[in-house]
Design a protein around this motif. Structure first.
Motif, short mmCIF file in Angstrom:
data_model
loop_
_atom_site.label_atom_id
_atom_site.label_comp_id
_atom_site.label_asym_id
_atom_site.label_seq_id
_atom_site.Cartn_x
_atom_site.Cartn_y
_atom_site.Cartn_z
N ARG A 400 1.10 -1.16 0.10
CA ARG A 400 -0.23 0.02 -0.11
C ARG A 400 0.37 1.37 -0.06
O ARG A 400 2.08 1.32 -0.14
N CYS A 423 -0.45 0.18 -4.77
CA CYS A 423 -1.29 1.00 -4.63
C CYS A 423 -1.39 2.25 -3.26
O CYS A 423 -1.22 1.71 -1.77
N ASP A 424 -1.68 3.52 -4.20
CA ASP A 424 -0.96 4.32 -2.94
C ASP A 424 -2.23 5.56 -3.51
O ASP A 424 -2.65 6.53 -3.10
N ALA A 428 -6.70 2.40 -1.35
CA ALA A 428 -5.91 1.77 -0.10
C ALA A 428 -6.69 1.61 1.11
O ALA A 428 -5.77 1.21 2.06
N ARG A 432 -6.99 -1.26 3.11
CA ARG A 432 -6.63 -1.09 4.91
C ARG A 432 -7.56 -2.38 5.03
O ARG A 432 -7.01 -3.73 6.16
#
Length: 719
Positions: A400, A423-424, A428, A432
């Motif tokens: 992430r 994945c930013d 994200a 999480r």
């Protein structure tokens, strides 16, 4: 002189003093009220981290520190520094912190022994602390810098970071919102697991306000102990080390625990220094955070040794040296996150900016409008013939926005690529939610308590993540696209008696495998295929409980190819000219055969041996006890077939077909083991080998393509 009610001075032969360095702090165990829940053993959340407790500690504490990074501006954070260091404290200087727990641990041990069938986990803890009561106790101190610290609000209705970390179980307070680290609130457990007597002290200084807070926590089990009146009563399992009621602040914090700069210290009490743990910390730092270090989100110091962008390459070579590690990741274990080789991902991906055909960067911006829920993501790939030549499996590391390694996915293919996907974007937040408690994978099971909207978006994020990966690989391997489409068309026909789409989201890292579900068990000799499961769009099929691996083959023989150089009678005189036949009706099996040869009533052929021209090839019909298909993980072949026969056979051949609804399809082979050959023009046939009686005859092979799910029909012929 204050009376110490927290331990038995006579029993432990300790002085009845407060201890100058405790500064009046003590373990405030609370008498257990009736009608409240007891905990008669260790906290069950400990079990989640015990297999790899040092690894989990490094990952959890560093992730928490990155989450708490100070802001430079709205879009950028300061680089975080995390240090790991060992220290010692004299037990007699801290009678309340250390010596008072001896009696508590003994009481917990007695409690465990009184429960029939319960394992006494506290005896060793008691013996350790009792043996060190007049000596020293070691501790591991984990400190972070350029971080915000943990604020505390003395109000039960107002959440705060310190309260969530120290006073709460299964609580996660992340001021960074949905982009921060774990969501379970159980990661803090790793400190107690690594402590030899389940105790951790937290000390923090808050950015801006300069407030300091400090408090210890010990997590034991419910136990009987003497109260202030000298009566044995039941006490709660957990307690806090403070002056009573609230965390200590300022000069009330014992000097050894005071924090000078903003940020947080965690003291894992009773964690003694040893070389093995230090080596594990450094290796797991490089596996989990090499990209964060290289991208200058993080610097780490472990026992005086620095890990920074400037020396990350040097440290990678030092802790993952040749010949055990090269720039090829040969790991084929069932848990790649524990064993993968991080070297190629640093040197060939993170440190390469692309610019050639073998180092490629994809972003979701390359596919406008296709991945709205995932948002921004990148996939960096290293493509190399060296990977293929080494027969290394293709792998992608998933992260992430915090750049910690989460998933390490291996694909049962050898196209020759490794990758890092990050994945930013908005996705994200949902990743999480999907992250398991050890931060090792994204799992839909984690959504069970989420809202319906979050569940939908999280599942959509996973689908888009997989789709993004697939689109990138199509561009990277355009020459493979047509072949992949052919395999996908086979998937539509791939019923097989053992296939079920409804279970494709379950995981199994074994390929290939044989598997018969429970209902197939009852069919006995009607079952005739081995089933091989492979990865389906990043997901793998799990073997069901109660499965068996031995099944009897079908009776119908498979004809020899027409171009066979040896002219012999055709076992099937009426072959179907249709290359894609309709499913044939299942034959009636013979009653309970183990070995069946030739025609009924015919001998084994020895009567015709005088005329070699009369001797003919026969199908060797074997039940599942004498034919086994097994996976190979660390060899150049992916399958191993073991065959047992009742007598010797020579000039044998093996035919491998995929069983689908429309009929049989040849399983094209890439290579076979020494002593065997693939028939020219008939790539699903192996020939040129003999079979010896009463011994496992082994044939190894690798299919040309990765078929998603198929039942494998195996026919053996010999003279």
């Amino acid at each position: 002189m204050e009376t110490l009610d927290l331990f038995n001075q006579t029993e432990n032969n300790l002085p009845a003093t407060i201890g100058e360095k405790d500064l009046g702090c003590k373990w405030n165990f609370v008498q257990k009220p009736k009608g409240t829940m007891k905990r008669d053993r260790e906290d069950s959340s400990f079990d989640l981290f015990k297999d790899n407790e040092v690894r989990c500690l490094v990952r959890e504490y560093i992730q928490n520190s990155i989450d708490a990074a100070q802001n430079i501006d709205e879009n950028k954070k300061k680089k975080v520094l995390v240090t790991f260091s060992y220290g010692k404290m004299k037990s007699s200087d801290y009678p309340n912190l250390i010596q008072s727990l001896i009696g508590r641990l003994e009481a917990c041990s007695k409690r465990s022994q009184n429960l029939k069938g319960a394992k006494d986990l506290y005896k060793s803890k008691y013996e350790f602390l009792n043996s060190h009561k007049n000596g020293t106790i070691g501790y591991l101190k984990v400190s972070d810098y350029n971080t915000t610290g943990m604020n505390y609000v003395d109000d039960d209705d107002i959440p705060s970071a310190f309260d969530s970390c120290v006073h709460c179980s299964s609580s996660s307070y992340k001021p960074d919102g949905g982009f921060a680290g774990g969501s379970h609130g159980q990661g803090k457990t790793v400190g107690f697991v690594n402590s030899l007597f389940n105790a951790v002290y937290y000390s923090t200084k808050v950015e801006g306000s300069g407030q300091t807070f400090g408090e210890g926590v010990v997590r034991l089990c419910t136990h009987k102990y003497k109260n202030e009146d000298g009566n044995e009563v039941l006490f709660e399992a957990d307690a806090f080390y403070n002056k009573g009621g609230s965390p200590n602040s300022g000069e009330d914090i014992p000097v050894i625990f005071r924090r000078e700069d903003s940020g947080t210290d965690a003291f894992v009490l009773g964690m003694e220094e040893n070389a093995k743990d230090i080596k594990t910390m450094k290796e797991e730092l490089l596996r989990g955070f090499f990209y964060a270090i290289y991208m200058e989100l993080l610097d780490v110091n472990i026992c005086g040794e620095e890990f920074t962008k400037a020396n990350i390459a040097e440290k990678m070579l030092e802790y993952f040296p040749e010949p055990d590690y090269t720039n090829i990741d040969m790991d084929r274990s069932n848990r790649p996150e524990l064993n993968f080789n991080p070297r190629p991902y640093l040197f060939e991906i993170a440190m390469c900016d692309g610019g050639d055909d073998n180092h490629v960067l994809f972003t979701t911006d390359d596919f406008p409008g296709q991945f709205p829920t995932l948002g921004h993501a990148t996939l960096q790939i290293w493509k190399s013939d060296e990977i293929t030549a080494a027969r290394s499996l293709d792998k992608i590391i998933f992260m992430r926005n915090k750049l910690m390694t989460v998933e390490v996915k291996k694909y049962y293919s050898s196209k020759g690529f490794y990758g890092i996907m990050v994945c930013d974007g908005d996705g994200a937040i949902y990743l999480r939610m999907l992250e398991d408690v050890r931060h090792d994978k994204w799992d839909e099971k984690e959504l069970k308590d989420m809202s319906d909207e979050d569940k939908r978006n999280a599942r959509k994020t996973l689908r888009e993540l997989e789709s993004f990966k697939n689109e990138c690989l199509k561009r990277l391997f355009p020459e493979e696209h047509d072949k992949q489409l052919e395999i996908k068309s086979l998937k539509k026909r791939r019923i097989g008696k053992f296939g079920s789409r409804s279970e494709e989201n379950e995981e199994d890292n074994i390929w290939p495998t044989t598997n018969v579900i429970e209902k197939e068990k009852k069919q006995g000799s009607k079952s005739g295929s081995f089933t091989i499961f492979e990865e389906v769009k990043g997901r793998k099929k799990k073997k069901k409980k109660g499965t068996i691996t031995d099944v009897e083959p079908e009776i119908d023989p498979v004809p020899r190819p027409e171009n066979d150089p040896t002219p012999e009678p055709d076992p099937n005189p009426n072959p179907d000219p249709n290359p894609n036949p309709e499913p044939r009706p299942k034959p009636t099996p013979k009653p309970n055969p183990t070995y069946v040869e030739g025609d009924e009533g015919e001998d084994d052929g020895t009567g015709e041996a005088e005329n070699p021209n009369v001797e003919r090839e026969r199908e060797i019909k074997l039940d599942g006890r004498n034919k086994r298909l097994k996976p190979l993980h660390n060899e150049e072949y992916t399958c191993k077939l073991e065959i047992r026969v009742p007598k010797d056979y020579y000039d044998c051949r093996l035919v491998l077909d995929i069983q689908a609804d429309e009929g049989l399809f040849p399983l094209d082979l890439k290579n076979v083991s020494a002593g065997c050959q693939i028939r020219s023009g008939v790539s699903n046939e192996i020939f040129g080998f003999d079979l010896k009686a009463d011994t496992p005859n082994v044939i190894k092979f690798t299919p040309q393509e990765n078929v998603t799910l198929y039942s494998l029909n195996i026919k053996v012929y010999g003279h």
